[in-house]
Write an enzyme that holds these catalytic residues in place. Structure first.
Site, mmCIF file in Angstrom:
data_model
loop_
_atom_site.group_PDB
_atom_site.id
_atom_site.type_symbol
_atom_site.label_atom_id
_atom_site.label_comp_id
_atom_site.label_asym_id
_atom_site.label_seq_id
_atom_site.Cartn_x
_atom_site.Cartn_y
_atom_site.Cartn_z
ATOM 1 N N ASP A 104 0.845 -1.211 0.000
ATOM 2 C CA ASP A 104 0.000 0.000 0.000
ATOM 3 C C ASP A 104 0.872 1.250 0.000
ATOM 4 O O ASP A 104 2.018 1.228 0.464
ATOM 5 C CB ASP A 104 -0.921 -0.035 1.241
ATOM 6 C CG ASP A 104 -2.102 0.912 1.102
ATOM 7 O OD1 ASP A 104 -2.374 1.381 -0.017
ATOM 8 O OD2 ASP A 104 -2.744 1.186 2.136
ATOM 9 N N HIS A 125 2.505 3.435 -8.902
ATOM 10 C CA HIS A 125 2.351 2.009 -9.219
ATOM 11 C C HIS A 125 3.563 1.524 -10.019
ATOM 12 O O HIS A 125 4.073 0.429 -9.790
ATOM 13 C CB HIS A 125 1.071 1.769 -10.021
ATOM 14 C CG HIS A 125 -0.179 2.153 -9.281
ATOM 15 N ND1 HIS A 125 -0.374 1.845 -7.959
ATOM 16 C CD2 HIS A 125 -1.302 2.812 -9.680
ATOM 17 C CE1 HIS A 125 -1.561 2.306 -7.570
ATOM 18 N NE2 HIS A 125 -2.142 2.905 -8.594
ATOM 19 N N LEU A 182 10.349 -21.188 -4.174
ATOM 20 C CA LEU A 182 9.324 -20.294 -3.633
ATOM 21 C C LEU A 182 8.018 -20.358 -4.421
ATOM 22 O O LEU A 182 8.027 -20.329 -5.656
ATOM 23 C CB LEU A 182 9.871 -18.863 -3.690
ATOM 24 C CG LEU A 182 8.927 -17.746 -3.239
ATOM 25 C CD1 LEU A 182 8.779 -17.746 -1.717
ATOM 26 C CD2 LEU A 182 9.424 -16.378 -3.708
HETATM 27 C C1 IPE Z 1 -5.390 -2.766 -0.208
HETATM 28 O O1 IPE Z 1 -5.054 -1.448 -0.462
HETATM 29 C C2 IPE Z 1 -5.458 -3.533 -1.489
HETATM 30 C C3 IPE Z 1 -4.175 -3.785 -2.124
HETATM 31 C C4 IPE Z 1 -3.012 -3.551 -1.622
HETATM 32 C C5 IPE Z 1 -4.276 -4.390 -3.417
HETATM 33 P P1 IPE Z 1 -6.172 -0.325 -0.634
HETATM 34 O O2 IPE Z 1 -5.446 0.959 -0.772
HETATM 35 O O3 IPE Z 1 -7.108 -0.687 -1.729
HETATM 36 O O4 IPE Z 1 -6.944 -0.440 0.750
HETATM 37 P P2 IPE Z 1 -7.864 0.610 1.508
HETATM 38 O O5 IPE Z 1 -8.876 1.116 0.542
HETATM 39 O O6 IPE Z 1 -6.961 1.699 1.980
HETATM 40 O O7 IPE Z 1 -8.431 -0.179 2.643
HETATM 41 C C1 IPE Z 2 -1.435 0.284 -3.359
HETATM 42 O O1 IPE Z 2 -1.255 1.644 -3.392
HETATM 43 C C2 IPE Z 2 -1.678 -0.292 -4.730
HETATM 44 C C3 IPE Z 2 -3.026 -0.822 -4.944
HETATM 45 C C4 IPE Z 2 -3.983 -0.890 -4.056
HETATM 46 C C5 IPE Z 2 -3.308 -1.325 -6.257
HETATM 47 P P1 IPE Z 2 -2.477 2.662 -3.392
HETATM 48 O O2 IPE Z 2 -2.803 2.996 -4.804
HETATM 49 O O3 IPE Z 2 -3.587 2.142 -2.586
HETATM 50 O O4 IPE Z 2 -1.805 3.917 -2.689
HETATM 51 P P2 IPE Z 2 -2.461 4.922 -1.649
HETATM 52 O O5 IPE Z 2 -3.039 4.111 -0.558
HETATM 53 O O6 IPE Z 2 -3.495 5.692 -2.398
HETATM 54 O O7 IPE Z 2 -1.318 5.772 -1.197
HETATM 55 MG MG MG Z 3 -4.091 2.349 -0.620
#
Ligand code: IPE
Ligand code: IPE
Ligand code: MG
Length: 260
Positions: A37, A54, A148
């Site tokens: 995240d 990303h 793995l």
């Molecule tokens: C969790 O991250 C999902 C992934 C890492 C794929 P999100 O950014 O979607 O989660 P929330 O919305 O903060 O809970």
């Molecule tokens: C995690 O990073 C990637 C996915 C959930 C696909 P985010 O895109 O959720 O990044 P934040 O949480 O907005 O910083």
């Molecule tokens: Mg996120």
């Protein structure tokens, strides 16, 4: 792989070297799961578009997969796209799918060389056709690998997974004329995407959020949780090593009164 494989890439005298030396090689977690995240926040801090976060996150994936293989972990599960992530703008979703395809194309040889078995967990059938094809190819090519197991959770939802497992189980119970009381926890585990794999010992979440976000709900019943403020695109080998070293200091009681 083993200690020697990791020492090869960790310079003597570095912070990473002391982390490697702090790790007890007889008590490694078997399964590490990661909620990746913070890509969006990483990009915002740099006045970039979210998708740049990303893109940068791919290097972290590479580093963590390679380190996990060198450590000799049995299973690594990375949460890449949740069933809820479809709520995001279509351009962001498209970029994520494109990056996934690109990653697999670029990394397939490395995965094979490192004896890594690639698997997808989640509702793969709802992903775009070209992405599915690339994923199928990755799974097919690596299916004999003995090292793995690298699970990527895509269009994954923990509740959906449990619901599907229960539906399947019920159908089997009815078909075999069994009594509902014959249902066991093992029978549920055996119908999840992770059937046959150990449950995660260590669950890592980056970027400081203290929530599970519908990830591996059944499997994390007794996982040790490690949350770091580090944003996913900044996450590297040393953070994984730190998480493992910290994990080894925990007293896993499983409801008992502990050993130490
Ligand atoms: C969790 O991250 C999902 C992934 C890492 C794929 P999100 O950014 O979607 O989660 P929330 O919305 O903060 O809970
Ligand atoms: C995690 O990073 C990637 C996915 C959930 C696909 P985010 O895109 O959720 O990044 P934040 O949480 O907005 O910083
Ligand atoms: Mg996120």
């Amino acid at each position: 792989m083993a200690l020697q494989d990791l020492l090869e890439v960790v310079p003597a005298g570095s912070e990473e070297r002391s982390l490697v030396q702090a790790i007890d090689w007889t008590r490694l977690p078997r399964h590490v799961a990661v909620i990746m995240d913070g890509n969006g926040r990483w990009a915002r801090q740099r006045h970039k578009r979210r998708v740049e976060g990303h893109r940068a996150g791919i290097d972290s994936v590479r580093d963590v997969v390679e380190t996990s293989a060198r450590l000799g972990l049995e299973v690594l599960t990375l949460y890449a796209f949740s069933v809820e992530n479809w709520k995001r703008p279509p351009t962001e979703v498209r970029t994520l799918m494109g990056l996934l395809k690109h990653y697999l194309r670029m990394e397939l040889d490395t995965l094979l060389r490192n004896d890594i078995r690639f698997q997808v967990i989640g509702r793969m059938e709802d992903l775009p056709g070209d992405v599915q094809k690339e994923l199928e190819r990755g799974m097919e090519r690596t299916r004999h690998a003995k090292g793995l197991v690298f699970n990527i959770a895509l269009n994954y939802g923990g509740r959906a997974e449990i619901k599907d497992a229960v539906q399947q189980l019920l159908a089997d119970v009815v078909a075999n004329g069994q009594d509902p009381s014959s249902i066991t926890e093992e029978a549920i585990s055996a119908r999840l995407y992770t059937a046959g794999l150990p449950d995660p010992d260590l669950l890592i979440r980056t970027s400081g959020e203290m929530r599970i976000s519908n990830f591996l709900l059944w499997q994390i019943a007794y996982s040790e949780i490690w949350v770091t403020e580090v944003l996913w695109p900044d996450f590297r080998r040393r953070h994984l090593l730190q998480a493992i070293a910290d994990y080894q200091k925990r007293d896993r009681r499983y409801g008992g009164i502990g050993g130490a």
